[in-house]
Write a protein that holds these residues in place. Structure first.
Motif, PDB file in Angstrom:
ATOM      1  N   VAL A  93      31.428  -9.973  -8.191  1.00  0.00           N
ATOM      2  CA  VAL A  93      32.246 -11.110  -7.783  1.00  0.00           C
ATOM      3  C   VAL A  93      31.504 -12.429  -7.923  1.00  0.00           C
ATOM      4  CG1 VAL A  93      33.524 -12.143  -5.878  1.00  0.00           C
ATOM      5  CG2 VAL A  93      33.582  -9.667  -6.213  1.00  0.00           C
ATOM      6  N   GLU A  94      30.290 -12.493  -7.368  1.00  0.00           N
ATOM      7  CA  GLU A  94      29.568 -13.761  -7.336  1.00  0.00           C
ATOM      8  C   GLU A  94      28.733 -14.005  -8.586  1.00  0.00           C
ATOM      9  OE1 GLU A  94      27.591 -14.653  -3.655  1.00  0.00           O
ATOM     10  OE2 GLU A  94      28.968 -13.386  -2.502  1.00  0.00           O
ATOM     11  N   ARG A  95      28.203 -12.961  -9.152  1.00  0.00           N
ATOM     12  CA  ARG A  95      27.388 -13.125 -10.360  1.00  0.00           C
ATOM     13  C   ARG A  95      28.200 -12.946 -11.629  1.00  0.00           C
ATOM     14  NH1 ARG A  95      22.036 -11.390  -9.631  1.00  0.00           N
ATOM     15  NH2 ARG A  95      21.841 -11.593 -11.895  1.00  0.00           N
ATOM     16  N   GLY A  96      29.360 -12.291 -11.536  1.00  0.00           N
ATOM     17  CA  GLY A  96      30.230 -12.106 -12.686  1.00  0.00           C
ATOM     18  C   GLY A  96      29.651 -11.256 -13.787  1.00  0.00           C
ATOM     19  N   LEU A  97      28.877 -10.228 -13.427  1.00  0.00           N
ATOM     20  CA  LEU A  97      28.271  -9.368 -14.444  1.00  0.00           C
ATOM     21  C   LEU A  97      29.337  -8.594 -15.215  1.00  0.00           C
ATOM     22  CD1 LEU A  97      25.613 -10.137 -13.110  1.00  0.00           C
ATOM     23  CD2 LEU A  97      24.924  -7.737 -13.233  1.00  0.00           C
ATOM     24  N   ALA A  98      29.038  -8.309 -16.480  1.00  0.00           N
ATOM     25  CA  ALA A  98      29.964  -7.562 -17.335  1.00  0.00           C
ATOM     26  C   ALA A  98      30.111  -6.128 -16.832  1.00  0.00           C
ATOM     27  CB  ALA A  98      29.467  -7.566 -18.777  1.00  0.00           C
ATOM     28  N   THR A  99      31.212  -5.511 -17.206  1.00  0.00           N
ATOM     29  CA  THR A  99      31.508  -4.148 -16.745  1.00  0.00           C
ATOM     30  C   THR A  99      30.415  -3.171 -17.146  1.00  0.00           C
ATOM     31  OG1 THR A  99      33.877  -4.596 -16.920  1.00  0.00           O
ATOM     32  CG2 THR A  99      33.200  -2.290 -16.828  1.00  0.00           C
ATOM     33  N   ASN A 100      29.958  -3.255 -18.379  1.00  0.00           N
ATOM     34  CA  ASN A 100      28.917  -2.328 -18.837  1.00  0.00           C
ATOM     35  C   ASN A 100      27.618  -2.528 -18.075  1.00  0.00           C
ATOM     36  OD1 ASN A 100      30.626  -1.191 -20.708  1.00  0.00           O
ATOM     37  ND2 ASN A 100      29.879  -2.415 -22.435  1.00  0.00           N
ATOM     38  N   THR A 101      27.278  -3.779 -17.788  1.00  0.00           N
ATOM     39  CA  THR A 101      26.059  -4.062 -17.030  1.00  0.00           C
ATOM     40  C   THR A 101      26.174  -3.512 -15.615  1.00  0.00           C
ATOM     41  OG1 THR A 101      25.764  -6.095 -18.315  1.00  0.00           O
ATOM     42  CG2 THR A 101      24.466  -5.879 -16.299  1.00  0.00           C
ATOM     43  N   LEU A 102      27.337  -3.696 -15.004  1.00  0.00           N
ATOM     44  CA  LEU A 102      27.551  -3.149 -13.665  1.00  0.00           C
ATOM     45  C   LEU A 102      27.442  -1.629 -13.657  1.00  0.00           C
ATOM     46  CD1 LEU A 102      30.529  -5.285 -12.295  1.00  0.00           C
ATOM     47  CD2 LEU A 102      28.244  -5.102 -11.296  1.00  0.00           C
ATOM     48  N   SER A 103      27.951  -0.996 -14.690  1.00  0.00           N
ATOM     49  CA  SER A 103      27.862   0.465 -14.776  1.00  0.00           C
ATOM     50  C   SER A 103      26.406   0.913 -14.832  1.00  0.00           C
ATOM     51  CB  SER A 103      28.610   0.967 -16.007  1.00  0.00           C
ATOM     52  OG  SER A 103      29.986   0.688 -15.909  1.00  0.00           O
ATOM     53  N   SER A 104      25.587   0.156 -15.575  1.00  0.00           N
ATOM     54  CA  SER A 104      24.162   0.479 -15.662  1.00  0.00           C
ATOM     55  C   SER A 104      23.495   0.325 -14.303  1.00  0.00           C
ATOM     56  CB  SER A 104      23.476  -0.418 -16.689  1.00  0.00           C
ATOM     57  OG  SER A 104      23.981  -0.186 -17.986  1.00  0.00           O
TER      58      SER A 104
END
Length: 309
Positions: free
Chosen positions: A14-25
């Motif tokens: 939410v606050e950092r807006g990381l990409a979906t793939n990065t969040l999965s990692s």
């Protein structure tokens, strides 16, 4: 612990807006970390010590029954996720201390430069450009300069005609003025093969190309008479390698690596190669000596009568 991880992942999303793939990692890496903590009987953040995080890093590198060993790059990525998690936990009031702050990610292993055998380089040079065309003269001159001087691709396409100097009386090699990183300039010898290819291009190829443009001091021109771009120069090499049947990955830096490695194989001093490549430190150049040492080991192992087991 699991709740703290979910809070951190929500923060990243939410606050950092990381990409979906990065969040999965991050989710995968932290799940493994939480499993490691659970096996150690740790259920609260303030129970984690620096030794706990260091032990996790060791486990990443060594592997376990459920996971293969990770490379330094993959382990470093996981440690970065863990460090970020603990830093967030302290900042958000979920923990009092950050046990991961002193645990450094492992340094990435140095990859040895990939040098081409001389036979592959010669085949690529011979295959430069479509036969009988003006661009063939340019392409051959470009590739001869790249391999003959060890120039970076940006240095080669940045050359002007006036950067070339003919050999002095009694000498066999001319010079070329290359402008490297940080605007640093260096004079590099140009051997007879590259000089002849450039001379042929200047006499029979460049005049036709320059006539299509508005006039430019650039040495290597495109079909519209403008300065050749890095991308187009790269494509010249790729097409030549394809024509030559060289199947391994080839890039302009491959020719630079090959230039350095072949010089060292031929007995050149590493500090001379450093000057030719424009490296600020000899340490950067010494990675090429590892390649030549490997070559020496292979020759020794196959040629010396007492080297075989």
């Amino acid at each position: 612990m699991a709740r703290a991880v979910r809070t951190y992942l929500d923060h990243l999303a939410v606050e950092r807006g990381l990409a979906t793939n990065t969040l999965s990692s991050y989710r995968r890496d932290l799940r493994r970390y939480v499993e490691h903590l659970a096996e150690a009987g740790i259920t609260e953040l303030d129970q984690v010590s620096e030794a706990t995080v260091s032990g996790f890093l060791v486990r990443l590198r060594e592997g376990d029954p459920a996971h293969p060993p990770l490379s330094s790059t993959s382990a470093a990525r996981t440690v970065v996720a863990v460090r970020g998690f603990h830093r967030f936990a302290v900042a958000d009031g979920l923990a009092e201390v950050d046990p991961a702050s002193a645990v450094k990610p492992p340094a990435a292993s140095k990859r040895l430069p990939k040098a081409l055998p001389l036979s592959d380089v010669e085949a690529i040079l011979e295959a430069a450009g479509a036969p009988g065309t003006t661009l063939a003269l340019r392409d051959r001159a470009l590739l001869e300069v790249l391999y003959g001087t060890g120039a970076r691709i940006s240095e080669a396409v940045g050359l002007d005609v006036d950067d070339l100097a003919e050999p002095l009386e009694g000498e066999t090699a001319g010079t070329v003025l290359l402008r490297g990183k940080g605007g640093k300039e260096r004079l590099v010898p140009v051997g007879s093969y590259a000089r002849e290819a450039v001379d042929a291009y200047l006499v029979r190829g460049r005049p036709e190309l320059v006539a299509a443009g508005r006039g430019t001091p650039a040495l290597f021109l495109n079909a519209r008479g403008g300065r050749l771009s890095r991308q187009s120069a790269w494509a010249v090499l790729v097409r030549a390698a394809d024509r030559a049947g060289v199947t391994r990955d080839v890039s302009p830096h491959t020719l630079r690596h090959s230039f350095a490695t072949h010089l060292l194989d031929g007995g050149a001093d590493v500090r001379v190669v450093q000057e030719l490549l424009g490296h600020a430190s000899v340490t950067t150049t010494q990675v090429y000596t590892l390649v030549t040492v490997d070559n020496l080991r292979e020759v020794f192992a196959t040629a010396h009568p007492r080297a075989r087991e």
